[in-house]
Scaffold this motif. Structure first.
Motif, short mmCIF file in Angstrom:
data_model
loop_
_atom_site.label_atom_id
_atom_site.label_comp_id
_atom_site.label_asym_id
_atom_site.label_seq_id
_atom_site.Cartn_x
_atom_site.Cartn_y
_atom_site.Cartn_z
N ARG A 1 -9.57 -1.13 -14.45
CA ARG A 1 -8.73 -0.38 -15.40
C ARG A 1 -8.51 1.02 -14.83
NH1 ARG A 1 -8.79 2.88 -20.04
NH2 ARG A 1 -7.30 2.18 -21.61
N LEU B 1 -1.46 -4.34 -16.11
CA LEU B 1 -1.50 -5.01 -17.41
C LEU B 1 -1.16 -6.50 -17.32
CD1 LEU B 1 -2.04 -4.25 -20.34
CD2 LEU B 1 0.40 -3.73 -20.58
N ILE C 1 -7.92 2.49 -25.59
CA ILE C 1 -7.38 1.17 -25.23
C ILE C 1 -5.97 1.02 -25.79
CG2 ILE C 1 -7.65 -1.33 -25.48
CD1 ILE C 1 -10.69 -0.86 -25.67
N GLY C 2 -5.02 0.80 -24.94
CA GLY C 2 -3.64 0.58 -25.38
C GLY C 2 -2.76 1.81 -25.38
N LYS C 3 -3.35 2.98 -25.15
CA LYS C 3 -2.55 4.22 -25.28
C LYS C 3 -1.33 4.23 -24.35
CE LYS C 3 -2.67 9.22 -24.65
NZ LYS C 3 -2.54 10.01 -25.87
N ARG C 4 -1.59 3.89 -23.08
CA ARG C 4 -0.50 3.99 -22.11
C ARG C 4 0.66 3.05 -22.47
NH1 ARG C 4 3.33 4.03 -20.02
NH2 ARG C 4 4.01 4.43 -17.87
N SER C 5 0.31 1.93 -23.12
CA SER C 5 1.37 0.97 -23.44
C SER C 5 2.27 1.44 -24.57
CB SER C 5 0.73 -0.38 -23.83
OG SER C 5 0.15 -0.97 -22.70
N TYR D 1 4.00 4.00 -24.78
CA TYR D 1 5.29 4.57 -24.35
C TYR D 1 5.84 3.89 -23.11
CZ TYR D 1 2.12 7.55 -21.57
OH TYR D 1 1.15 8.01 -20.75
N ARG D 2 5.61 2.57 -23.06
CA ARG D 2 6.36 1.78 -22.08
C ARG D 2 7.79 1.69 -22.57
NH1 ARG D 2 5.02 -3.37 -22.45
NH2 ARG D 2 6.30 -3.75 -20.62
N SER D 3 8.71 1.38 -21.63
CA SER D 3 10.13 1.35 -22.01
C SER D 3 10.37 0.40 -23.18
CB SER D 3 10.98 0.93 -20.81
OG SER D 3 10.54 -0.33 -20.35
N ASP E 1 5.62 3.26 -15.53
CA ASP E 1 5.68 1.98 -16.23
C ASP E 1 5.36 0.82 -15.30
OD1 ASP E 1 6.22 3.03 -18.68
OD2 ASP E 1 8.15 1.99 -18.96
N TRP F 1 1.66 0.69 -14.39
CA TRP F 1 0.88 0.22 -15.54
C TRP F 1 1.09 -1.28 -15.75
CZ3 TRP F 1 -3.26 1.26 -18.10
CH2 TRP F 1 -3.48 0.74 -19.37
N PRO G 1 -4.63 6.36 -16.95
CA PRO G 1 -3.45 5.54 -17.27
C PRO G 1 -2.20 6.39 -17.53
CG PRO G 1 -5.31 4.96 -18.69
CD PRO G 1 -5.73 6.14 -17.89
N THR G 2 -2.42 7.57 -18.13
CA THR G 2 -1.26 8.36 -18.52
C THR G 2 -0.48 8.88 -17.32
OG1 THR G 2 -2.84 10.16 -18.76
CG2 THR G 2 -2.08 9.10 -20.77
N GLU H 1 -4.82 -3.74 -24.88
CA GLU H 1 -4.36 -2.89 -23.80
C GLU H 1 -2.83 -2.86 -23.73
OE1 GLU H 1 -5.72 -0.24 -22.33
OE2 GLU H 1 -7.30 -1.35 -21.31
N ASP H 2 -2.18 -3.88 -24.32
CA ASP H 2 -0.71 -3.89 -24.33
C ASP H 2 -0.13 -3.05 -25.47
OD1 ASP H 2 -1.23 -5.41 -26.54
OD2 ASP H 2 -0.34 -7.27 -25.76
#
Ligand code: ZN
Lengths: 91, 1000
Positions: free
Chosen positions: A27, A43, B892-896, B898-900, A36, A39, A31-32, B708-709
């Motif tokens: 992981r 993912l 967990i899941g934060k980055r997802s 603001y995915r497009s 996209d 990530w 991540p930030t 995570e998604d």
């Protein structure tokens, strides 16, 4: 029905375990800072090899420990099991 | 004794008569008979009709490969069973059996008309014909196919018998109790290995046990006598378990095997009662020796399916083992030496027999033996036709051309009442391939032979392609020694006398003077597919053996092609001009022979079908008339009807009571995870979307957990019990998954964190009391406790005692009312509950179930994970932005989030819906549209929760709608089968937006 050699408990029936997919996908620590695409690579993308594959397994109905396993998906031969954090054996 | 019982043998006790009934007629057999041998002893060959053409069919074999003699037994009783092979079922007093697939009777058959129109039923007929017109399907084709395709009747009553499972471990498992299995067992057991030998017949010995022929001797004894002595010695060995009547069903990886033991199938009905019928053995073996033997092949020629046409070795078994002669005027049709043993057996008993052999000659000892006994042999000949309707009465033969591709000369007619056929032998490699083993093709006798794969399993005997007695004994001994690492055995110097086959000839489809289109040369007897069908499939472009198999249905009946696969392959190879070895075989899948559902299920029936989890308060719920709902394995009270109240009325009453005075809910099933460790706060920060570091000791907080998604995974309230100690609650259904997910992260991603997780769901019972009078009730239960808002604020927890018993009280609310949850050790759960009810009487405390809980929370717009979310909803979609911390660097899941894809504005979002007619209650799952006139109509969302609210006196609903966030006040339509319901998008909180009630 495999016979899986849990590194903590010894040989147990496959019904005690659950598979957690491909191993050694770390992981991202930040991540930030990933795009996209980067990530999404972490993912979603998995190799799903026909042949020797490194997998995560959990002794769900036993010691509850996660560990890694080297398995040939084409004939279900288990080549090695090793604890989390240990170096994978060389092919 | 009937005239067909010509011989006394030790395997059938002719002093013990057994009466049975077949197709409504009474017969007699003897103890030791199978249904098939008993029928044959009465001269009965015709036992059924073929599947497609309804041609008369007779008993063909003596084992599990039997394609024709398939019966329904004990019809009209609750013990009835279809698809029982007459060749396998042991005869018992009172057995009632009937032919399958032959309405109205086996002798007269309307379906036989198919036989005359058969030119019109080629391969793929069903696929080609039943396609159009479309309207015919439901009314004509489907009922017709269902009517004609029936293979027996399933029982209509519950199975009264018991089934059992047994797990065993052993050093060596030997499958098959023929000569090679016996040799292997003896070596293994004598070398201190825990050994299990399983055999599907009722006695050991295989086909050698009835081999009494001058040409086959071991240590100067008849092979059968030698084997008898070996078996007697075997039964004395300590570490050997012999299981007869036990057939192997499946061979899985890592030597895990399933075998079915028949315990009472051979007993009369009045002796079966009460006991266990079958036991499924689950065997884990260190080493497995497969010794399953070989199956005799038929030959493929015109009209090769008449009653009285049988496999040669089976005919020999009926004669030498059961003492039954299948005919008095026998003809043997063969391409190999093994059938000559049958001829010798007949001749020695003075019964007439002649031989048709497709080979040009054979100079082996057994052939010379037959010639010397005066058996007439027609060399280089083939059968071109057979005659006789319900039983064979004659055959027509011709000579073969030099290359075997054609027939030459004159036709010669021979009378006979039994035709024994042998096309050679096919090793039973099913177990080997099931275990993952591969096969090699051996050209000289056209067989597939197992390729050894590893040190955990070998094949010995004729299933390994050793067909000569001498090889069977010597190779088995050698292989087993090597496999089990044994230096020497008693079989090292065994002397074997053996007739050796020297001349071979194989023709998969025998030639004929009649054109191919007019020949009925059956390959798969049970599914009625012929050589012509296979050739047609090839002409139509099917190339893969798997496709040809499905198109022609060859090998797809209950016998799984045991007799037909090799010929199908051979004919495909010949026609396509390729080598058989390169075609490969079809895949053999478990079970090898059909398993009963009972043996698969074992004891897991009725109440034991699945685990049932009950809370400690369960008995009270039952006594108070609760209706239950299954939530995972939990039984939860759904509602508590009074008198004959229905669901709706009960829920309306319960919901009103909870808001007007007080309600009580058994919340024990919520998942509870005890979290301890110096990094517990940091851990919660990482797994929940909101911040946890600043939560004071004694405080509670609602948390949302994502995958995570970025999609919502679970939610619940977590309480800080101490500096490094939290109690997390999860949804009832999600408890186990949440724990395993948290363990996963702890062990694999963040092993540096000092955190320990323990599931304590079952340790505590929880009574949740809500409503404006709840504070008064709590005060009565805990008179020493100060429940004022200052002393005990919302979202906090305190320890308390009832007498000497510790409790934890959380002031949290899932209903929007003033609400307390009392946690107590499970064993006190029921007494706590009863105390609450007792004390609450003066406030009319009302027990409510899950349905009312769902209604109450919907009034407040609280989501239920799994009902209002479905794995595609982010917290932003749920309009819960407030719970997503902006400050935390990661969770967990934060980055997802603001995915497009997740930042799209037009995602489905959670909204409230109000029906224009306040009495109209929407259906959960109903689709939502905005424009009903634009075709195709676009579905923009669906209803997730819907109730009639007794507190608001109107219908309310939650829904997910595309771009729903921006739609407040907008009119939408919920189209139903016979009307369109007009709705308006609203806020998802319907009641008490200001949260006044929790401070009531
Ligand atoms: Zn373990």
């Amino acid at each position: 029905m495999f016979l899986i050699n849990c590194p903590y408990c010894g040989e147990r029936d496959q019904s005690e375990f659950s598979c957690g997919g491909e191993a050694h996908i770390i992981r991202p620590k930040q991540p930030t800072e990933l795009s996209d695409d980067q990530w999404a690579e972490y993912l979603f993308m998995r190799k799903n090899i026909k042949g020797v594959q490194f997998e995560r397994w959990n002794h769900a109905h036993g010691c509850r420990k996660w560990f890694n396993m080297v398995r040939d998906t084409s004939n279900d031969k288990i080549h090695a099991v090793y604890k989390m954090g240990e170096k994978p054996p060389v092919k | 004794m009937t005239k067909f019982r010509v011989n006394k043998t030790k395997h059938v006790d002719q002093t013990k008569t057994v009466s049975f009934n077949f197709d409504g007629k009474s017969y007699h057999g003897f103890d030791g008979d199978t249904l098939a041998s008993a029928l044959l002893s009465n001269g009965v060959h015709l036992v059924g009709r073929s599947f497609k053409y309804h041609r008369p069919r007779g008993i063909m074999s003596c084992g599990s490969e039997e394609p024709n003699a398939i019966c329904q037994i004990n019809e009209d009783t609750d013990l009835t069973e279809p698809n029982v092979r007459a060749t396998e079922i042991e005869l018992y007093e009172g057995l009632k059996a009937s032919s399958q697939n032959c309405w109205p009777s086996v002798n007269f058959d309307l379906g036989g008309i198919n036989n005359f129109i058969s030119p019109f039923i080629p391969a793929g007929f069903y696929y080609k014909t039943f396609m159009w017109p479309k309207s015919f399907w439901k009314k004509i084709y489907e009922p017709l196919i269902r009517w004609s395709a029936g293979l027996g009747k399933s029982p209509t009553k519950p199975d009264p018998e018991m089934y059992d499972h047994k797990h065993v471990h052993c050093d060596v498992l030997i499958i098959g109790g023929g000569i090679s299995g016996i040799i292997a067992s003896k070596i293994a057991a004598k070398n201190n290995l825990r050994t299990i030998l399983i055999e599907d017949k009722n006695i050991l010995g295989g086909s050698t046990i009835f081999q009494k022929n001058e040409n086959y001797k071991i240590n100067n004894k008849y092979s059968s006598e030698w084997l008898d002595e070996e078996i007697a010695e075997l039964q004395k060995l300590d570490n050997l378990t012999i299981k007869t009547r036990t057939s192997l069903a499946a061979y899985h990886s890592y030597n895990y095997l399933l075998a079915k033991e028949n315990i009472s199938d051979h007993l009369p009905l009045d002796k079966k009662n009460g006991g266990i019928r079958q036991r499924l053995w689950k065997i884990r073996a260190d080493k497995v020796l497969v010794a399953t033997g070989a199956i005799e092949r038929p030959l493929v020629f015109n009209n090769n399916d008449r009653p009285g046409i049988m496999l040669a070795n089976s005919v020999k078994k009926y004669l030498d083992y059961y003492g039954v002669s299948c005919g008095f005027n026998n003809v043997i049709f063969t391409n190999n030496d093994s059938a000559y043993e049958t001829a010798v057996s007949f001749k020695e008993k003075g019964i007439s027999v002649e031989i048709i052999d497709i080979r040009k000659k054979s100079n082996s000892k057994i052939v010379k033996n037959a010639e010397k006994l005066g058996v007439k042999i027609y060399w280089n000949s083939t059968i071109v036709n057979t005659f006789g309707h319900r039983k064979i009465n004659s055959i027509e033969i011709m000579n073969l051309s030099e290359d075997g591709s054609n027939v030459v000369g004159d036709k010669n007619r021979i009378n006979c009442d039994c035709l024994a056929v042998s096309g050679g032998w096919t090793p039973m490699v099913h177990m080997h391939t099931q275990s993952g083993g591969k096969l090699d093709f051996r050209e000289n006798d056209q067989t597939f032979i197992p390729t050894e794969i590893d040190e955990s399993h070998i094949n010995v005997g004729s299933c390994n392609g050793d067909f000569e007695l001498e090889e069977i004994i010597n190779n088995t001994n050698k292989k087993v020694k090597n496999f089990l690492k044994v230096r020497e055995t008693e079989f090292d110097n065994t002397s074997v006398l053996n007739s050796r086959e020297l001349d071979k000839r194989n023709i998969w489809l025998l030639p004929n003077y009649i054109s191919e289109g007019k020949c009925k040369s059956f390959i798969d007897f049970q599914n009625d597919s012929t050589a012509k069908d296979i050739k047609l499939a090839l002409r139509e472009g099917f190339k893969s053996i798997e496709h040809v198999k499905r198109y022609t249905t060859t090998g797809m009946a209950t016998d799984q092609g045991k007799l037909s696969n090799m010929h199908a392959l051979g004919i495909i190879a010949d026609t396509a001009g390729v080598k058989m070895g390169t075609l490969g075989t079809t895949t053999f899948r478990p079970p090898f022979t059909p398993l009963t559902f009972g043996s698969i299920v074992g004891r897991s029936v009725g109440n034991f079908f699945d685990i049932i989890r009950k809370t400690s308060i369960h008995e009270w719920h039952i006594q108070n008339n609760a209706k239950f709902e299954n939530v995972g394995q939990w039984k939860r009270p759904w509602y508590y009807p009074i008198n004959d109240e229905g669901l709706h009325d009960a829920v309306q009453r319960e919901s009103k009571a909870a808001r007007d005075s007080a309600g009580i809910l058994d919340a024990s099933t919520l998942g509870k995870i005890d979290i301890q460790g110096t990094d517990a706060s940091e851990f919660l920060n990482r797994v929940y979307t909101n911040a946890w570091s600043k939560l004071g000791i004694g405080k509670c907080r609602y948390g949302l957990m994502l995958n995570e998604d970025g999609m919502v995974y679970d939610d619940g309230v977590t309480t800080r019990l101490g500096e490094n100690h939290y109690l997390m609650t999860t949804t009832t259904g999600g408890a186990a998954n949440v724990l395993s997910k948290l363990e996963d992260y702890l062990q694999t991603e963040w092993p540096e964190l000092d955190v320990y997780l323990t599931s304590v769901t079952d340790h505590y019972s929880t009574a949740s009391i809500c409503g404006p009078n709840s504070k008064k009730i709590l005060t009565k239960i805990f008179p020493d406790k100060d429940f004022s808002d200052e002393a005990f604020p919302h979202m906090s927890y305190q320890n308390a005692k009832i007498d000497e018993i510790n409790c934890r009280i959380m002031r949290i609310s899932f209903t929007g009312e003033l609400s307390y949850e009392i946690n107590i050790e499970s064993k006190y759960g029921k007494s706590l509950w009863e105390k609450c009810i007792e004390v609450g009487k003066e406030f009319k405390i009302t027990p409510y179930g899950t349905e009312t809980m769902h209604l109450l929370r919907a009034e407040k717009g609280f989501i239920i994970v799994g009902q209002d979310t479905d794995g595609t909803m982010t917290p932003i979609d749920l309009q819960m932005d407030w719970i997503v911390s902006k400050k935390k660097y990661d969770f967990i899941g934060k980055r997802s989030l603001y995915r497009s894809d997740t930042i799209r504005e037009d995602r489905k979002q959670l909204v409230g819906l109000l029906t224009d007619d306040p009495n109209e209650v929407l259906e959960e799952g109903a689709q939502i549209v905005s424009n009903i006139n634009k075709k195709p109509i676009e579905m923009i969302g669906h209803v997730t929760s819907s109730y009639f609210s007794p507190n608001l006196n109107k219908s309310i609903a939650l829904a997910v709608v595309k771009s729903g966030k921006k739609m407040n006040g907008q009119k939408l339509i919920v189209p139903m089968e016979n009307k369109n319901i007009n709705v308006t998008v609203s806020d998802s909180v319907f009641l008490d937006k200001e949260n006044k009630r929790i401070y009531a």
